[in-house]
Design an enzyme around this catalytic site. Structure first.
Site, short mmCIF file in Angstrom:
data_model
loop_
_atom_site.label_atom_id
_atom_site.label_comp_id
_atom_site.label_asym_id
_atom_site.label_seq_id
_atom_site.Cartn_x
_atom_site.Cartn_y
_atom_site.Cartn_z
N HIS A 15 39.46 36.35 44.66
CA HIS A 15 38.25 35.47 44.51
C HIS A 15 37.91 34.78 43.35
O HIS A 15 37.96 35.30 42.26
CB HIS A 15 36.96 36.36 44.94
CG HIS A 15 37.22 36.87 46.29
ND1 HIS A 15 37.58 38.28 46.55
CD2 HIS A 15 37.06 36.55 47.78
CE1 HIS A 15 37.65 38.92 47.55
NE2 HIS A 15 37.48 37.85 48.43
N SER B 48 34.99 36.22 53.22
CA SER B 48 34.69 36.71 51.70
C SER B 48 34.17 35.50 51.00
O SER B 48 33.45 35.73 49.81
CB SER B 48 35.55 37.68 51.15
OG SER B 48 36.82 36.90 50.73
N ASP C 206 38.29 38.41 40.74
CA ASP C 206 39.14 39.70 41.22
C ASP C 206 40.57 38.92 41.57
O ASP C 206 40.68 37.76 41.52
CB ASP C 206 38.62 40.59 42.15
CG ASP C 206 38.41 39.91 43.43
OD1 ASP C 206 38.80 38.72 43.76
OD2 ASP C 206 37.55 40.78 44.27
#
Length: 357
Positions: free
Chosen positions: A334, A41, A331
């Protein structure tokens, strides 16, 4: 006449500077015709959008600071490091996801992303949230090679593939979603043994890439994963500070990764590979946020900033911050676009020096 005589040399010097700049710019572009991305990610630009997994981010407030304010599947409020790196090499400012149906091989010819949020070196890691395993990213890359050869011809495609800069960024999920959560790997490996296990998998992957013509590769190690908001939120006994154990594991892994990079540069003919040192700059941002213009580092911008990511990161949550530029993290897992840019700007000079000539 007096001003004219002064203006002419100035004009010539200006045009000479512009011409030289264009030559340098074109040279860098010619040397790196595409940016090709593997990983998790930290670098996924939207491949998870089209696979059956709960780990998605193709909805608001993700992407609210991206071009047009649209969510793309990037786990961020805006752009991620491969986007900034691509732009620095004179290519497009955003790398498209290979599985995104909005793009075709004509878009992918100058940059493509095979990464999948939630994946890792270990196949067991990708199974946790049913995402794309690393071996499948490699299969997609082989498919991409065939499409590129059909699109631009074999000779041109091989040139693009060998001169492209490849980026790899993964490993965090192997520890935080796999090793420290489920007992299977912990029953098989000590932490050090698991590090070595992951690096063997990484070595095999890179050797396969080399066999497919890859020659320029930048691989990013682990971030200070003990400082992610999710880990801090659960570190109640440590007064919600960074988890030193996890950070030390990351540092140990990164040292071993640097050794692997040196070994593969010796072993693989023509390979030019670097370990991108992102840990230190990221840790500095977290520990001294005001120096970089941040106000909040222990909590994320989205929702309560403690544990939310993916679908738990809701645009309707009243706690979501209004200005992500004040936050190191977007978040619970991240970084924000601003953090991504600072880290990228730290890495880009080294990448340009190594690969743009």
């Amino acid at each position: 006449m007096k001003y004219a005589s002064l203006e002419m040399p100035y004009t010539r010097v200006t045009w000479l500077f512009v011409s030289l700049s264009l030559i340098v710019f074109t040279s860098a572009r010619a040397q790196v015709p595409a940016i090709i991305v593997f990983g998790d990610s930290s670098v996924d630009s939207g491949n998870n959008n089209v696979i059956p997994t709960l780990l998605k981010s193709n909805f608001k407030p993700y992407g609210r600071d991206f071009y047009g304010g649209h969510p793309t599947g990037r786990f961020c409020n805006g752009r991620i490091p491969p986007d900034f790196i691509s732009e620095a090499f004179g290519l497009k400012p955003a790398i498209p996801a290979y599985l995104d149906p909005a793009y075709t091989i004509s878009d992918f010819a100058t940059g493509v992303c095979f990464a999948s949020a939630g994946t890792g070196y270990d196949n067991a890691t990708s199974k946790v949230l049913n995402v794309i395993p690393l071996w499948k990213e490699l299969e997609y890359y082989k498919e991409y090679q065939q499409k590129l050869r059909a699109y631009v011809g074999k000779k041109k495609a091989n040139q693009i593939l060998s001169e492209a800069l490849y980026l790899m960024s993964l490993g965090t999920n192997d520890f935080l979603e796999n090793y420290y959560i489920f007992p299977t790997r912990r029953s098989q490996f000590s932490v050090r043994q698991f590090q070595d296990f992951l690096l063997r998998l990484g070595e095999n992957f890179i050797r396969e890439l080399h066999g497919l013509g890859v020659r320029k590769l930048s691989i990013t190690g682990l971030p200070p994963m003990g400082c992610l908001p999710l880990e801090r939120a659960t570190n109640v006994l440590g007064q919600n500070d960074c988890v030193d154990e996890y950070n030390n594991v990351a540092l140990g892994f990164n040292r071993k990764l640097e050794g692997l990079v040196a070994k593969l540069n010796r072993d693989l003919p023509g390979m030019r590979m670097v370990s991108a040192p992102a840990y230190d700059i990221f840790y500095q941002i977290i520990k001294r946020p005001s120096l970089f213009g941040f106000e909040v580092t222990g909590l994320a911008c989205c929702s309560t900033g403690t544990f939310e990511m993916s679908y738990l990161c809701s645009q309707y949550n009243p706690f979501t911050c209004s200005d992500a530029n004040k936050y190191v993290f977007w978040d619970a897992f991240h970084p924000t676009e601003k953090t991504n840019k600072i880290i990228s700007d730290h890495l880009i000079p080294g990448l340009l020096a190594k690969f743009s000539h």
